[in-house]
Design a protein around this motif. Structure first.
Motif, PDB file in Angstrom:
ATOM      1  N   VAL A 146       0.831  -1.202   0.000  1.00 22.55           N
ATOM      2  CA  VAL A 146       0.000   0.000   0.000  1.00 22.55           C
ATOM      3  C   VAL A 146       0.867   1.254   0.000  1.00 22.55           C
ATOM      4  N   ILE A 147       1.906   1.258   0.822  1.00 26.44           N
ATOM      5  CA  ILE A 147       2.785   2.427   0.907  1.00 26.44           C
ATOM      6  C   ILE A 147       3.446   2.705  -0.443  1.00 26.44           C
ATOM      7  N   GLU A 148       3.892   1.649  -1.105  1.00 28.31           N
ATOM      8  CA  GLU A 148       4.519   1.823  -2.417  1.00 28.31           C
ATOM      9  C   GLU A 148       3.528   2.429  -3.413  1.00 28.31           C
ATOM     10  N   ALA A 149       2.279   1.982  -3.361  1.00 28.12           N
ATOM     11  CA  ALA A 149       1.255   2.513  -4.268  1.00 28.12           C
ATOM     12  C   ALA A 149       0.965   3.979  -3.962  1.00 28.12           C
ATOM     13  N   ILE A 150       0.865   4.315  -2.679  1.00 29.07           N
ATOM     14  CA  ILE A 150       0.577   5.709  -2.302  1.00 29.07           C
ATOM     15  C   ILE A 150       1.706   6.628  -2.755  1.00 29.07           C
ATOM     16  N   ALA A 177      -5.174   1.092   6.780  1.00 23.16           N
ATOM     17  CA  ALA A 177      -5.357   2.517   6.496  1.00 23.16           C
ATOM     18  C   ALA A 177      -4.566   3.375   7.474  1.00 23.16           C
ATOM     19  N   LEU A 178      -4.638   3.041   8.753  1.00 26.63           N
ATOM     20  CA  LEU A 178      -3.973   3.851   9.776  1.00 26.63           C
ATOM     21  C   LEU A 178      -2.459   3.814   9.621  1.00 26.63           C
ATOM     22  N   TRP A 179      -1.901   2.624   9.525  1.00 27.96           N
ATOM     23  CA  TRP A 179      -0.445   2.499   9.430  1.00 27.96           C
ATOM     24  C   TRP A 179       0.072   3.104   8.114  1.00 27.96           C
ATOM     25  N   ALA A 180      -0.625   2.840   7.024  1.00 24.18           N
ATOM     26  CA  ALA A 180      -0.191   3.381   5.733  1.00 24.18           C
ATOM     27  C   ALA A 180      -0.329   4.897   5.715  1.00 24.18           C
ATOM     28  N   GLY A 181      -1.418   5.403   6.277  1.00 23.76           N
ATOM     29  CA  GLY A 181      -1.631   6.836   6.301  1.00 23.76           C
ATOM     30  C   GLY A 181      -0.583   7.566   7.111  1.00 23.76           C
ATOM     31  N   LEU A 182      -0.233   6.996   8.255  1.00 27.46           N
ATOM     32  CA  LEU A 182       0.802   7.613   9.094  1.00 27.46           C
ATOM     33  C   LEU A 182       2.170   7.517   8.423  1.00 27.46           C
ATOM     34  N   ILE A 219      -6.721   8.509   2.877  1.00 25.60           N
ATOM     35  CA  ILE A 219      -6.762   7.045   2.928  1.00 25.60           C
ATOM     36  C   ILE A 219      -8.094   6.610   3.523  1.00 25.60           C
ATOM     37  N   LEU A 220      -8.799   5.756   2.811  1.00 27.20           N
ATOM     38  CA  LEU A 220     -10.111   5.287   3.237  1.00 27.20           C
ATOM     39  C   LEU A 220     -10.096   3.773   3.419  1.00 27.20           C
ATOM     40  N   ALA A 221     -10.415   3.295   4.613  1.00 26.85           N
ATOM     41  CA  ALA A 221     -10.548   1.855   4.844  1.00 26.85           C
ATOM     42  C   ALA A 221     -11.867   1.379   4.254  1.00 26.85           C
TER      43      ALA A 221
END
Length: 319
Positions: A146-150, A177-182, A219-221
């Motif tokens: 997810v992080i790579e995509a963001i 969502a939370l971990w990727a968003g942070l 970021i939306l879960a």
């Protein structure tokens, strides 16, 4: 015990293969025969079971998915289906079963345990939504995907001065969502555990626009709602050009990270140790980097909680 079985069930998660490998090789190390059940509980009912050797799990630790395959099985939810599964195991002389998967898989393990067939559960789901363990197998890999995509989406969001809504998986849990968003500095994070945050998202976007901010990442879960619908609502409320990306099953694939490989190896070995020590009806887990085990029924009754301190931090850092 002289013979044990292992199966994977439910949604696949990177690191399942590493867990299978650990179960097989740990058992063989102790002189125990290991049998792999293909296609989850469906394969168990149908007797799709084969003996595994050391070489059966060679060259799989780095592979995503599950070499034993997985399937949904409504029949196993019934009393008769569970009895069929136990009978298939007893035909071969299998005396204990290790089940790798998420919430539904653990429920299957609990049902077999209630019928006095020894089972140990290993939590494997990218959602990280199981109580009794800090992390589930597959979560770290999905998070990094997810992080790579963001990171890539942020490049185009910056270039075109757009607002992007990125929908991630997680079912009813907001951990991804939370971990990727942070980790990626998202302006807003929408998670099921914190409902009614939409007004705050709009206020943040407006404040950012007023101070000259040209793009935003939200970021939306998936447990909150549809990314497409939220994207339209945001554009209607702010008049900011908004795009939506739904990452979908992309998040479930890929080579597991080092963290997931090590976690899976530790939990798989621990599950074998518990069976050989005469314990059953348990789920293995990791808490504060220490191996633990809990009664499966208690775990199923306990609600998984996100880290609300992290959620608050994400708000403070995205002002």
């Amino acid at each position: 015990m002289k013979k044990i079985g292992v199966l994977t069930s439910g949604g696949d998660a990177p690191g399942m293969n590493a867990a299978i490998r650990a179960v097989v090789r740990k058992a063989i190390y102790h002189g125990i025969e290991v049998y792999g059940i293909k296609n989850g509980f469906q394969g168990l009912i149908e007797g799709n079971i084969r003996k595994m050797e050391i070489g059966s799990v060679g060259d799989i630790i780095h592979r995503g998915g599950t070499m034993l395959y997985s399937a949904r099985c409504d029949e196993f939810k019934t009393n008769e289906g569970q009895k069929k599964g136990i009978n298939q195991l007893k035909k071969i002389g299998i005396e204990g079963l290790i089940i790798i998967g998420g919430d539904g898989s653990l429920r299957g393990a609990q049902k077999l345990s209630e019928k006095e067939f020894p089972c140990i559960g290993i939590p494997a789901t990218i959602d990280n939504d199981i109580a009794g363990t800090d992390f589930t197998i597959g979560f770290d890999t999905a998070l990094n995907t997810v992080i790579e995509a963001i990171d890539k989406i942020r490049d185009t969001a910056t270039s075109h001065e757009r607002t992007y809504v990125i929908e991630v998986m997680g079912r009813d849990a907001g951990d991804i969502a939370l971990w990727a968003g942070l980790a990626d500095g998202a302006e807003s994070i929408l998670i099921p555990e914190q409902p009614n945050e939409f007004p705050d998202v709009i206020n943040r976007l407006r404040r950012g626009h007023e101070r000259g901010k040209k793009h935003s990442i939200i970021i939306l879960a998936e447990g909150v709602g549809s990314g497409v619908e939220y994207g339209q609502r945001i554009q209607d409320a702010t008049d900011l050009e908004t795009r939506v990306t739904v990452l979908g099953h992309l998040q479930r694939g890929g080579s597991p990270t080092a963290a997931d490989r090590v976690l899976a190896s530790r939990l798989g070995a621990q599950a074998v140790d518990l069976l050989l020590s005469g314990k059953a009806g348990l789920m293995v887990g990791l808490e504060n980097n220490n191996l633990v085990h809990h009664n499966i029924l208690r775990i199923l009754e306990e609600e998984h909680m996100i880290n609300f301190d992290m959620y608050q931090l994400s708000k403070e850092l995205s002002i």
